[in-house]
Scaffold this motif. Sequence first.
Motif, PDB file in Angstrom:
ATOM      1  N   UNK A  41      -0.666  16.995 -57.909  1.00  0.00           N
ATOM      2  CA  UNK A  41      -0.826  18.296 -58.553  1.00  0.00           C
ATOM      3  C   UNK A  41      -1.798  18.241 -59.722  1.00  0.00           C
ATOM      4  N   UNK A  42      -1.807  17.116 -60.441  1.00  0.00           N
ATOM      5  CA  UNK A  42      -2.677  16.986 -61.608  1.00  0.00           C
ATOM      6  C   UNK A  42      -4.158  17.048 -61.246  1.00  0.00           C
ATOM      7  N   UNK A  43      -4.489  16.882 -59.970  1.00  0.00           N
ATOM      8  CA  UNK A  43      -5.895  16.909 -59.552  1.00  0.00           C
ATOM      9  C   UNK A  43      -6.380  18.314 -59.217  1.00  0.00           C
ATOM     10  N   UNK A  44      -5.456  19.253 -59.006  1.00  0.00           N
ATOM     11  CA  UNK A  44      -5.867  20.586 -58.562  1.00  0.00           C
ATOM     12  C   UNK A  44      -6.690  21.332 -59.608  1.00  0.00           C
ATOM     13  N   UNK A  97      -8.811  13.367 -61.574  1.00  0.00           N
ATOM     14  CA  UNK A  97      -7.974  13.901 -62.653  1.00  0.00           C
ATOM     15  C   UNK A  97      -8.596  13.663 -64.019  1.00  0.00           C
ATOM     16  N   UNK A  98      -9.211  12.492 -64.211  1.00  0.00           N
ATOM     17  CA  UNK A  98      -9.811  12.178 -65.515  1.00  0.00           C
ATOM     18  C   UNK A  98     -11.331  12.281 -65.493  1.00  0.00           C
ATOM     19  N   UNK A  99     -11.879  12.836 -64.417  1.00  0.00           N
ATOM     20  CA  UNK A  99     -13.330  12.890 -64.285  1.00  0.00           C
ATOM     21  C   UNK A  99     -14.021  13.628 -65.412  1.00  0.00           C
ATOM     22  N   UNK A 106      -3.144   3.054 -65.846  1.00  0.00           N
ATOM     23  CA  UNK A 106      -2.478   3.731 -66.961  1.00  0.00           C
ATOM     24  C   UNK A 106      -3.208   4.995 -67.392  1.00  0.00           C
ATOM     25  N   UNK A 107      -4.496   5.092 -67.107  1.00  0.00           N
ATOM     26  CA  UNK A 107      -5.231   6.310 -67.482  1.00  0.00           C
ATOM     27  C   UNK A 107      -4.720   7.509 -66.688  1.00  0.00           C
ATOM     28  N   UNK A 108      -4.433   7.305 -65.421  1.00  0.00           N
ATOM     29  CA  UNK A 108      -3.868   8.388 -64.620  1.00  0.00           C
ATOM     30  C   UNK A 108      -2.458   8.725 -65.095  1.00  0.00           C
ATOM     31  N   UNK A 147      -1.336  12.413 -66.222  1.00  0.00           N
ATOM     32  CA  UNK A 147      -0.242  13.125 -65.556  1.00  0.00           C
ATOM     33  C   UNK A 147       0.815  13.564 -66.567  1.00  0.00           C
ATOM     34  N   UNK A 148       1.048  12.733 -67.568  1.00  0.00           N
ATOM     35  CA  UNK A 148       2.085  13.047 -68.535  1.00  0.00           C
ATOM     36  C   UNK A 148       1.646  13.990 -69.636  1.00  0.00           C
ATOM     37  N   UNK A 149       0.383  13.867 -70.051  1.00  0.00           N
ATOM     38  CA  UNK A 149      -0.105  14.611 -71.218  1.00  0.00           C
ATOM     39  C   UNK A 149      -1.234  15.578 -70.900  1.00  0.00           C
ATOM     40  N   UNK A 150      -1.661  15.597 -69.642  1.00  0.00           N
ATOM     41  CA  UNK A 150      -2.853  16.348 -69.297  1.00  0.00           C
ATOM     42  C   UNK A 150      -4.075  15.459 -69.480  1.00  0.00           C
TER      43      UNK A 150
END
Length: 209
Positions: free
Chosen positions: A114-117, A73-75, A35-37, A41-44
């Motif tokens: 895309x959220x990881x770029x 993405x959340x690093x 759920x963290x990802x 993805x949804x909110x940044x």
Amino acid sequence: MLALLHTSMVHVPVFNALRDENHPGLELRHLVYEELLGRARGLGPAGAAEATKTVISEITEEGATAVLCTCSTIGAVAEAAGAELGVPVLRVDRPMAAAAVAYGSRITVLAALEAALRPTSELLHEEAAAAGREVALRPVLVPDAWRRFEKGDLEGYAWAVAEAIEEVEDADVIVLAQASMTPGAQLVPSKIPVLSSPRLGLEAAAKLV
């Protein structure tokens, strides 16, 4: 004990195998919070910051002495949460980024999501600045890769990454933005060095405990 914060179950056997190969005796605890990802993805990534901080706080209260976040993405928010809580937290792609900027200035960043770029690109610029270097990044989203991953087609996912690696030209190094992309680098030869995060990340995190 080193806790590993994942956003997918696929990382668990990968890091267990790396531990068994290179760090026998290192105690790992795997925690998977998909759920963290989803939030990121949804909110940044900032949208997952508070929830990530809560998870890290709970992990350390249960005995972890350090945390390795395997989701690029959340690093950044994971490291920030660790700083606030006074807990050693390492994002898995930081050692990879530091290694990448040492190769040269032309870096191609491949991502399936895309959220990881953006987080990966920001990290590379951060590590380049710390090393007194300048880098020119070329971000590339691998077509159809994440759809295959979400369907559980891990072989197709790996081949999509491999095909993207083969298409890269005019780069000093290729960076795989997500830990899950690592198998793709093993499928094709490349004249350009290809860096992925799991091995380097676990090696650095092991030193924290």
